[in-house]
Design an enzyme around this catalytic site. Structure first.
Site, PDB file in Angstrom:
ATOM      1  N   ALA A 197       0.874  -1.459   0.035  1.00  0.00           N
ATOM      2  CA  ALA A 197       0.217  -0.073  -0.100  1.00  0.00           C
ATOM      3  C   ALA A 197       0.742   1.241   0.033  1.00  0.00           C
ATOM      4  O   ALA A 197       0.578   2.066  -0.732  1.00  0.00           O
ATOM      5  CB  ALA A 197      -1.244  -0.141   1.146  1.00  0.00           C
ATOM      6  N   ARG A 198       2.177   1.279   0.794  1.00  0.00           N
ATOM      7  CA  ARG A 198       2.276   2.451   1.136  1.00  0.00           C
ATOM      8  C   ARG A 198       3.780   2.650  -0.254  1.00  0.00           C
ATOM      9  O   ARG A 198       3.972   4.116  -0.249  1.00  0.00           O
ATOM     10  CB  ARG A 198       3.422   2.573   2.451  1.00  0.00           C
ATOM     11  CG  ARG A 198       4.654   1.726   2.175  1.00  0.00           C
ATOM     12  CD  ARG A 198       5.070   1.602   3.554  1.00  0.00           C
ATOM     13  NE  ARG A 198       6.558   0.211   3.749  1.00  0.00           N
ATOM     14  CZ  ARG A 198       6.549  -0.662   4.440  1.00  0.00           C
ATOM     15  NH1 ARG A 198       5.794  -0.272   6.003  1.00  0.00           N
ATOM     16  NH2 ARG A 198       7.917  -1.418   4.531  1.00  0.00           N
ATOM     17  N   GLU A 199       3.736   2.169  -0.748  1.00  0.00           N
ATOM     18  CA  GLU A 199       4.695   2.370  -2.095  1.00  0.00           C
ATOM     19  C   GLU A 199       3.987   3.564  -3.107  1.00  0.00           C
ATOM     20  O   GLU A 199       3.770   2.775  -4.789  1.00  0.00           O
ATOM     21  CB  GLU A 199       5.091   0.608  -2.699  1.00  0.00           C
ATOM     22  CG  GLU A 199       5.801   0.093  -1.940  1.00  0.00           C
ATOM     23  CD  GLU A 199       6.287  -1.200  -1.963  1.00  0.00           C
ATOM     24  OE1 GLU A 199       5.631  -1.262  -3.452  1.00  0.00           O
ATOM     25  OE2 GLU A 199       7.155  -1.776  -1.255  1.00  0.00           O
ATOM     26  N   ARG A 271       3.516 -11.858   0.389  1.00  0.00           N
ATOM     27  CA  ARG A 271       4.224 -13.433   0.365  1.00  0.00           C
ATOM     28  C   ARG A 271       2.795 -13.934   0.528  1.00  0.00           C
ATOM     29  O   ARG A 271       2.958 -15.495   0.882  1.00  0.00           O
ATOM     30  CB  ARG A 271       4.382 -12.600   1.889  1.00  0.00           C
ATOM     31  CG  ARG A 271       5.224 -12.070   1.812  1.00  0.00           C
ATOM     32  CD  ARG A 271       6.548 -12.747   1.225  1.00  0.00           C
ATOM     33  NE  ARG A 271       8.196 -11.175   2.350  1.00  0.00           N
ATOM     34  CZ  ARG A 271       8.580 -10.413   1.051  1.00  0.00           C
ATOM     35  NH1 ARG A 271       7.586 -10.691  -0.295  1.00  0.00           N
ATOM     36  NH2 ARG A 271       9.170  -9.562   1.546  1.00  0.00           N
ATOM     37  N   PHE A 325      11.251   0.903  -2.208  1.00  0.00           N
ATOM     38  CA  PHE A 325      12.295   1.728  -3.535  1.00  0.00           C
ATOM     39  C   PHE A 325      12.875   0.466  -3.353  1.00  0.00           C
ATOM     40  O   PHE A 325      13.817   0.156  -2.225  1.00  0.00           O
ATOM     41  CB  PHE A 325      12.509   3.143  -2.939  1.00  0.00           C
ATOM     42  CG  PHE A 325      12.845   3.317  -1.020  1.00  0.00           C
ATOM     43  CD1 PHE A 325      11.537   3.570  -0.487  1.00  0.00           C
ATOM     44  CD2 PHE A 325      13.790   3.623  -1.272  1.00  0.00           C
ATOM     45  CE1 PHE A 325      12.205   3.340   0.934  1.00  0.00           C
ATOM     46  CE2 PHE A 325      14.428   3.150   0.482  1.00  0.00           C
ATOM     47  CZ  PHE A 325      13.803   3.091   2.093  1.00  0.00           C
ATOM     48  N   GLU A 401      11.975  -2.875  -8.156  1.00  0.00           N
ATOM     49  CA  GLU A 401      12.155  -1.495  -6.728  1.00  0.00           C
ATOM     50  C   GLU A 401      11.862   0.064  -7.429  1.00  0.00           C
ATOM     51  O   GLU A 401      13.061   0.258  -7.479  1.00  0.00           O
ATOM     52  CB  GLU A 401      13.355  -1.841  -6.117  1.00  0.00           C
ATOM     53  CG  GLU A 401      12.910  -3.163  -5.274  1.00  0.00           C
ATOM     54  CD  GLU A 401      11.146  -3.264  -4.474  1.00  0.00           C
ATOM     55  OE1 GLU A 401      11.270  -1.911  -4.055  1.00  0.00           O
ATOM     56  OE2 GLU A 401      11.294  -4.094  -4.063  1.00  0.00           O
TER      57      GLU A 401
END
Ligand code: ZN
Length: 446
Positions: A197-199, A271, A325, A401
């Site tokens: 979510a946070r990416e 995962r 990242f 990434e």
């Protein structure tokens, strides 16, 4: 022309207003209260033996690594108030170096929010359109953009709602094809983002790909020669939660995998795939950020990606899962660091991507590297999407990434002024990689 809804100027004005309202709506509740007293630390760079120690420490203390332990660079770890003393004491016991990353995580996140608000205001003040590829926008704005595109390019673009997330949000992707997906001999490129979510830099990159295949086609062969499946937000519940409640939320938001899930919701989607599930690099503890779920494909979000991969596996040529990242292009096998029988081609195509991105990048951006996921990251993880796709026979399967810059919490939220740069260079890299892969396939056939 005033009032003509089909004129580009009117469209841009309407679009700007719409996105601005939706974008700002996402920030109204983002107060970052959860992070009061939290600190983050740079750790290491550890000697090789310490990498394992840090991984075990992370699991034991349920710590969240914003950047994972690695022998060549510092890890970044987020530590809640109640664990600060134990964390520092343990590092001292193992003589592992550490230094402060963010002394006050809440204040840093507040500043990041402010910066995004200012950035969005600057764009609209200058008469520009706030789009999902030049700012960080909430789910509705991204879906709104996808809807606009599907309406404007009816001949080539189809919007698909594949199902609904755990909390009931639609799971949407676009299919882009000059032959309406009917030509079975055409290869498919499938790109998804934000399973974590946070990416936040990942969805803009996918919406930029949509832009380059619709409103701004500069590489017509990419549109004509391939069919595309583009899913900017795999995990909409987590993504929205990262806007409204906890900026650094990573997992889904399900509460049905374990009795503890009501207290500790969510599963790490990357995962949760049914290949080497639970083998390494994931946790059985629902409170961990790498919790794998109670079974493979426990999550409706990962089942949706699975169904796309399974349905089209016979002609998906390249699958890319966008993350952040680290400026890395990673390829299977990630569950055990072994080489895929396709690793030579995987490496050559990703080297072409790295070279093209380097040429298009900015001097202060970190240098990209490419390699086997397990070997490059120095840890292995079962149940990941790229391994699952590769095991289905999809030849070119990658995890990107995307770049983050150091300082503040910038890793997951590089300054919004850089979003478009990342979008542009990633597209250039993707075009170079697809071109190289195509040549390699032709060579293999001859
Ligand atoms: Zn990720």
């Amino acid at each position: 022309m005033v009032g003509d809804p089909t004129s580009p100027t009117t469209f841009n004005r309407v679009q700007t207003k719409l996105f601005l309202i939706l974008a700002l709506a996402g920030y109204v509740f983002a107060k970052n209260e959860h992070y009061i007293g939290w600190k983050s630390y740079f750790v290491g760079p550890p000697i090789k033996e310490h990498v394992k120690t840090l991984v075990i420490l992370g699991e034991k203390m349920d710590l969240d690594y914003l950047s994972p332990p690695h022998p060549e660079r510092e890890a970044i770890v987020l530590v809640p108030p109640r664990k600060q003393l134990e964390f520092i004491k343990t590092l001292k016991n193992f003589t592992i170096k550490y230094r402060s990353h963010a002394e006050n995580v809440k204040a840093t996140l507040d500043r990041d929010d402010e910066r995004i608000r200012n950035w969005t205001n600057i764009i609209s003040r200058n008469g520009g359109a706030v789009t999902p590829y030049n700012s960080y926008l909430c789910l509705d704005a991204i879906y709104g953009y996808m809807h606009h595109i599907s309406m404007r390019h009816k001949k080539t673009v189809t919007m698909v709602t594949a199902g609904h997330s755990f909390e009931g949000r639609p799971l949407k992707y676009l299919k882009i094809s000059t032959t309406n997906f009917h030509k079975k001999s055409k290869n498919i490129i499938f790109v998804d983002a934000a399973i974590h979510a946070r990416e936040w830099i990942a969805p803009p990159v996918v919406t930029w790909i949509i832009h380059k295949l619709t409103d701004d086609v500069t590489e017509p062969n990419m549109l004509n020669d391939f069919d595309w499946i583009l899913m900017p937000v795999v995990n909409p519940d987590g993504y929205e939660f990262s806007f409204s409640e906890k900026r650094l939320w990573r997992k889904t938001r399900s509460t049905n995998t374990d009795p503890q899930s009501f207290r500790c919701p969510g599963v790490d989607g990357n995962r949760n795939f049914d290949f080497a599930w639970g083998a390494t690099g994931s946790s059985s503890n629902p409170c961990s950020d790498t919790y794998r779920g109670n079974r493979a494909f426990s999550e409706v979000e990962t089942r949706t990606v699975r169904d796309i991969l399974n349905t089209y596996s016979y002609r998906i040529y390249m699958y890319i899962s966008m993350h952040s990242f680290g400026s890395m292009i990673l390829y299977p096998w990630g569950h055990n660091s072994s080489d895929s029988k396709y690793s030579f081609n995987l490496h050559l195509a990703s080297s072409a991507m790295v070279k093209a991105i380097r040429n298009a990048s900015l001097p202060h951006f970190p240098d990209y590297v490419n390699g086997n996921s397990g070997k490059t990251m120095f840890y292995t993880a079962g149940g990941a999407a790229d391994d699952y796709a590769h095991n289905l026979g999809i030849p070119y399967s990658y995890t990107f990434e995307l770049p983050g810059l150091s300082g503040g919490m910038h890793g997951f939220e590089l300054h919004p002024m850089h979003i478009k740069q990342v979008c542009k260079e990633t597209w250039i890299g993707l075009v170079a990689g697809i071109t190289k892969a195509t040549k390699l396939t032709e060579k293999d056939r001859s």
